[in-house]
Design an enzyme around this catalytic site. Structure first.
Site, PDB file in Angstrom:
ATOM      1  N   ASP A  74      40.941  38.750   3.564  1.00  0.00           N
ATOM      2  CA  ASP A  74      39.758  37.961   3.900  1.00  0.00           C
ATOM      3  C   ASP A  74      39.822  36.500   3.455  1.00  0.00           C
ATOM      4  O   ASP A  74      40.434  35.678   4.106  1.00  0.00           O
ATOM      5  CB  ASP A  74      38.513  38.656   3.331  1.00  0.00           C
ATOM      6  CG  ASP A  74      38.286  40.020   3.961  1.00  0.00           C
ATOM      7  OD1 ASP A  74      39.231  40.554   4.543  1.00  0.00           O
ATOM      8  OD2 ASP A  74      37.171  40.561   3.871  1.00  0.00           O
TER       9      ASP A  74
ATOM     10  N   GLU B  88      33.897  49.205  -5.050  1.00  0.00           N
ATOM     11  CA  GLU B  88      34.795  48.476  -4.154  1.00  0.00           C
ATOM     12  C   GLU B  88      35.755  47.576  -4.929  1.00  0.00           C
ATOM     13  O   GLU B  88      36.934  47.477  -4.601  1.00  0.00           O
ATOM     14  CB  GLU B  88      33.949  47.628  -3.192  1.00  0.00           C
ATOM     15  CG  GLU B  88      34.751  46.827  -2.194  1.00  0.00           C
ATOM     16  CD  GLU B  88      33.871  45.956  -1.302  1.00  0.00           C
ATOM     17  OE1 GLU B  88      34.369  45.485  -0.273  1.00  0.00           O
ATOM     18  OE2 GLU B  88      32.683  45.756  -1.635  1.00  0.00           O
TER      19      GLU B  88
END
Length: 845
Positions: free
Chosen positions: A581, A815
């Protein structure tokens, strides 16, 4: 001479020849020449017109052909037979908890399944509405997740909601032709010492997804005793709702009952339908206690009517039936599904029979877990082992079966197109935030699941590869069906066929081939060999697609496509396709970029392609040559070694002199400010970019090490190990941070609304690769073997301890983890690749 000159000068016309006078030869030739040139011009014009028309129609045909390629599936034979997921071929896996996006629900592995599920809400609370159904981080549950789940026959889940706990259990029993029976048991108990135990409503439902029919059977005025139904996959079936009891051997409790029988236009509407049907006109009046109004589904007021539907929504409505039971804690209740084709069942799977079956399954699960991972042998505490079982179980319980169409686009399409309908059996990263399939996540998921059940891994890979188009492209994010699409922001729905994702499925294929090589005579190995043989034609196309569409500017270099285009709004334009990302890349995207992580993925993939080709006696020389070239340390150094950073780096049009600054918006004197655009944060470039190495130290710098491309005696390995252990760069007590603490973009926002993501936080998938690589180099003879062994023990211990500690403290696996405190952050539960902690505990790489 004079007359001639005079005629020329005065412009007098040449006398016309008489009729009986023949034209001169010169005049005849000139006239013929003019006619020939005219004809030639006409013929050329006609030819050009015909050519233009042919070219025009050819261009239209080619554009249409190229436009259709993106939605044309790969022509080779499917890896899985069309009926491989049916009850006839795979009865034991037909029913399952394949709805990871809801707290508790089951469906079959079929395109239009009858779905079942559970909702609940607390009565008489301060909150007027607290309905729970789909997994939502906003529900702020203390914890929820599977404690045990074998992926096939049973599961035990614990849900902690404020001051009470729901334990959901299911167990299946084979029999008949349609996947057998199953039973749910929900046990509710109070967690607080409050004198008044909570009163809650459980809502059990069944819904037909455009296929099949349901009939409600009511007794005692308003208690839904059972549902009977029929569908093509299930035949006739019956769902029975037993009355709540205080325990397995004790009497029934007082309860109030309500039911709803209506229709639904789509599975994503179920929560709204129930919410809109709720009414507080009902009275809860236990034998001892005050009468109080409670909220329940209203059987007389269907919440959804044809006249309320949007004109554009032309979906077929399907049956939807809800059974609500309102009861005070503690209690236990069972729901029984029975297949009409199970003609000789010995007894009903309820009460003590279900208890016995559950205990048998739990015992088998515990034995298989220890045999597979050996945590007890390694000296882990029972608490750590329980955590390991939960991590594995949540990944197994997070397997979903999705069916639908992706929305895709190529450069040859003016508008997005619908991809062909398809099925996907896959694990999901997060039940609450990412309850769908992600290509690069799935390779990590299957590293763990392949150790537990190679059949699950073969099926998941086959489903993913089965979604490949004729070009060799696989949409990297799978948003299949209305339920999945309802959870995705619109800007992420369309998938573009120039965009890749790391080919991590090769990691899982590497594991399967190693299992095959180490035990080639086992029946499972023979299944893997047959699977690879059917998979291979598509694997070749997939590899070739990467090797052609993602090439870089220099021979044997690679570049991720799909970087953010609007560079003015980003501190550093994101590269979502890389999986990392917002990890810093070249500040100004260009075709001159070379990405070291993609180079390493291609080196790994070519090596595994060569290995599979050899196993299948297929031509393997080209893959081996590619692997040899891409793994060559001299080439890696030439393309990606930055002497300035003393690390492997990307290359591109780059400057570090960038920052986000408030945009200047001129407001004329006397004009109201609110009538002008809001000032944004925009990127300011203080020094022009130039072609150079991107001097960002972090996960990307480690890839030649992470994927074992560096030779054990490479001097570059020494630099990497030193940087990893430097607490001012990557080392933390909780794992390796994603970006060096000394980097200018460390923990910097990418936009005013875009918090740092891969800019410092600790991610478990890359840390798993780092631990795995340290294990590899610690067992490879070389000058850095001892250093690698020491780092291996320290890093492995740090990661395991922190993930476990956060699980105990917060109730979740996360996460990512804060590099300063170790605190879990991001989406939760995240029992996708963070569950790789189990493999680190087991030391299985």
């Amino acid at each position: 001479m004079g007359r001639q000159r005079k005629r020329v000068v005065t412009g007098e016309a040449v006398p016309l020849p008489r009729k009986d006078e023949k034209p001169s030869v010169f005049h005849r030739k000139e006239k013929k020449k003019k006619v020939d040139i005219g004809k030639l011009f006409i013929n050329i014009s006609i030819g050009l017109c015909i050519f233009s028309l042919i070219w025009f129609f050819y261009a239209l045909y080619m554009r249409s052909s190229l436009a259709n390629r993106v939605v044309t599936l790969h022509p080779s034979a499917p890896v899985l037979d069309a009926n491989s997921s049916t009850a006839k071929v795979s009865p034991e896996r037909f029913w399952g908890s394949y709805r990871p996006q809801v707290y508790f629900g089951m469906k079959t592995r079929s395109p239009r399944s009858i779905v079942t599920g559970m909702m609940w809400m607390r009565q008489f609370s301060d909150l007027d509405m607290n309905l729970r159904h789909t997994c939502e981080q906003g529900d702020h549950l203390q914890s929820y997740g599977w404690l045990m789940h074998d992926g096939i026959t049973f599961g035990v889940q614990e849900i902690r909601d404020n001051d009470f706990t729901l334990t959901t259990e299911f167990v299946k029993r084979m029999g008949g032709d349609n996947g057998g029976d199953w039973t749910w048991r929900i046990t509710a108990k109070q967690d607080s010492s409050a004198p008044q135990a909570p009163v809650i409503s459980l809502m059990f439902y069944a819904a037909a997804d455009t296929q099949g029919s349901l009939q409600a059977h009511v007794e005692e005025r308003n208690r839904l005793a059972s549902i009977t139904g029929f569908s093509e996959e299930l035949g006739n079936f019956k769902i029975t709702f037993r009355k709540p009891v205080t325990g397995e051997l004790t009497s029934a409790k007082y309860a109030s009952y309500n039911y709803l029988q209506t229709v639904s236009p789509g599975l994503e509407k179920l929560t709204d339908i129930v919410k809109h049907s709720l009414n507080r006109r009902f009275v809860y009046s236990p034998p001892s206690g005050e009468k109080r109004h409670y909220i329940a589904v209203d059987t007389y007021k269907p919440p959804h009517h044809q006249s309320n539907r949007k004109p554009a929504d032309e979906r077929k409505e399907s049956d939807f039936v809800v059974h609500q039971v309102t009861v005070q804690l503690p209690f236990q209740i069972e729901v029984l599904f029975e297949s009409g084709s199970f003609h000789h069942r010995p007894n009903q799977l309820v009460g003590s029979i279900m208890t016995q079956e559950l205990e048998k399954r739990k015992s088998e699960f515990n034995a298989k877990f220890e045999k597979t991972f050996g945590l007890e042998r390694k000296g882990f505490s029972q608490a750590h082992i329980k955590f390991g079982k939960a991590a594995l179980s949540n990944m197994l319980g997070g397997m979903g079966y999705f069916y639908g169409q992706s929305v895709v686009q190529s450069v040859y399409n003016d508008y997005p197109l619908l991809y062909p309908e398809g099925a996907l059996f896959t694990a999901v990263p997060s039940r609450s935030f990412f309850p769908r399939g992600f290509l690069w996540d799935e390779g990590f998921h299957q590293l763990l699941l392949s150790k537990w059940d190679p059949q699950v891994t073969r099926e998941a890979i086959a489903h993913w590869i089965g979604l490949m188009n004729m070009e060799g492209w696989i949409p990297r994010e799978q948003i299949l069906g209305d339920e999945a699409r309802s959870k995705v922001p619109a800007e992420f729905v369309v998938q573009r066929n120039e965009n890749a994702n790391p080919p991590t499925l090769f990691l899982a294929l590497q594991e399967l081939t190693e299992q095959l090589s180490s035990n080639s005579d086992a029946p499972a190995s023979q299944q893997t060999l047959a699977f690879l043989r059917r998979l291979f034609p598509r694997l070749k196309t997939w590899f070739d697609w990467y090797n052609t569409t993602q090439t870089g500017p220099l021979p044997n270099s690679y570049r991720w496509r799909g970087r953010d285009k609007d560079t003015n709004l980003f501190l550093n334009p994101k590269t979502l396709t890389s999986g990392l990302d917002d990890y810093p890349r070249a500040s100004h995207p260009s075709a001159d970029e070379r990405h070291v992580d993609l180079h390493c993925w291609m080196a790994l993939s070519s090596g595994i392609m060569a290995r599979i080709a050899r196993l299948l006696d297929e031509p393997h020389e080209d893959y081996e040559r590619t692997h040899t070239v891409l793994s060559d340390n001299s080439l890696l150094n030439e393309l990606h070694w930055s002497e300035q950073l003393r690390a492997f780096s990307d290359f591109g049009n780059h400057t570090q002199a960038v920052s986000l600054q408030q945009e200047k918006v001129y407001v004329p004197p006397g004009q109201p400010r609110h009538q002008f655009p809001v000032a944004r944060l925009v990127r300011a470039v203080r020094r022009a970019p130039k072609l150079q190495y991107v001097n960002a130290m972090g996960y990307v710098s480690l890839f030649p090490f992470l994927l074992h491309l560096l030779q054990p005696d490479s001097p570059k390995l020494e630099h990497i190990l030193r940087d990893m252990r430097d607490s001012n760069k990557l080392w933390t007590p909780y794992g390796l941070r994603s970006l060096s603490k000394a980097d200018p973009l460390y923990m910097k926002r990418n936009t005013e609304h875009d918090a740092p993501y891969w800019r410092g936080a600790v991610w478990i998938n890359i840390n798993y690769l780092a631990v795995r690589a340290l294990h590899h180099y610690s067992s490879s003879e070389g000058p850095y073997q001892e250093k690698a062994a020491l780092l291996y023990e320290e890093l492995r211990t740090n990661i395991i301890n922190n993930v476990y500690r956060q699980y105990v403290e917060t109730g979740y696996i996360w996460e990512q983890y804060n590099d300063g405190t170790g605190r879990g952050q991001g989406s939760h539960p995240f029992t996708g690749w963070s569950s790789l902690t189990v493999l680190m505990m087991a030391e299985q790489y």
